[in-house]
Design an enzyme around this catalytic site. Structure first.
Site, short mmCIF file in Angstrom:
data_model
loop_
_atom_site.label_atom_id
_atom_site.label_comp_id
_atom_site.label_asym_id
_atom_site.label_seq_id
_atom_site.Cartn_x
_atom_site.Cartn_y
_atom_site.Cartn_z
N ASP A 142 0.67 2.97 5.44
CA ASP A 142 1.15 2.12 4.35
C ASP A 142 2.42 2.72 3.77
O ASP A 142 2.69 3.92 3.92
CB ASP A 142 0.12 2.02 3.23
CG ASP A 142 -1.21 1.46 3.70
OD1 ASP A 142 -1.25 0.79 4.75
OD2 ASP A 142 -2.22 1.70 3.00
N ASP A 144 3.43 3.61 0.23
CA ASP A 144 2.80 3.77 -1.08
C ASP A 144 3.86 4.09 -2.13
O ASP A 144 4.63 5.05 -1.98
CB ASP A 144 1.78 4.90 -1.04
CG ASP A 144 0.66 4.63 -0.04
OD1 ASP A 144 -0.11 3.68 -0.28
OD2 ASP A 144 0.57 5.34 0.97
#
Length: 220
Positions: A142, A144
């Protein structure tokens, strides 16, 4: 500076203090990467305190790379063992280290950041790759981000923009909105129609109304 540490702040610790502290964590002494962590100049991150953390100690953590099972290590440390503190890199600085396929979304996020007057910070796999020079980013990683609210920030535009960009990004755009007290809420929760969201602080977590959370309070 150490007295004002917040969740997600970085702490660099004395290698000798780190080595001595690991004597209380025999399972960690078997992991060479953890043993050499401070000696290599790698930071730890301030985490939310738990009931097991001794009063007065810093509650710190470090995530191990995927090759080590993505384990999250939690330790406590006497503040005297901390050499300095810092912050995660900004998204603007981190973009040069991001996967190429992420770059169009990062460009859009930087445009959004300028529009809402917030400088986002990168944490998670991309940040730890930059900070440690170890392999954290994998195809399923991801992006983040931490979005610290400030006076003048347009929270509604931020949430709308994040939802729009995330809907077409090749990677998951995750992260937290941070209020003036240092508490964080997942941006997806704030963008939903929930009547309460989970706000995570250094000492506790609590359910709060989204409108209350987004009403900026500047800590004294």
């Amino acid at each position: 500076m150490l007295e004002r540490l917040r969740r997600h702040d970085l702490v660099f610790v004395d290698p000798d203090v780190w080595a001595a502290r690991l004597c209380d964590y025999p399972e960690l002494r078997a992991v060479d990467l953890v043993v050499e962590w401070a000696d290599a100049g790698r930071p730890l991150v301030v985490r939310r305190r738990s009931a097991d953390d001794p009063d007065g100690d810093l509650a710190l953590g470090l995530p191990l790379p995927p090759a080590y099972g993505k384990r999250r290590v939690a330790v406590s440390l006497d503040p005297a063992g901390a050499l300095s503190a810092g912050h995660f890199p900004t998204l603007r600085a981190a973009q040069v280290s991001a996967p190429v396929r992420w770059l169009p979304s990062i460009k859009a996020l930087l445009v959004l950041a300028a529009e809402v007057q917030i400088e986002p910070l990168v944490f998670g796999s991309l940040a730890w790759s930059i900070l440690t020079r170890l392999d954290y980013v994998v195809p399923t990683s991801d992006l983040d981000l931490l979005w610290p609210l400030n006076v003048g920030a347009n929270a509604a535009a931020l949430l709308d923009g994040l939802a729009r960009i995330a809907s077409t990004s090749p990677m998951r755009v995750d992260g937290e909105i941070i209020d003036g007290d240092g508490r964080g809420v997942q941006w997806q929760e704030l963008a939903s129609d929930r009547s309460e969201v989970l706000a995570k602080g250094l000492l506790s977590i609590a359910l709060v109304a989204p409108s209350d959370f987004l009403r900026l309070r500047v800590a004294e």
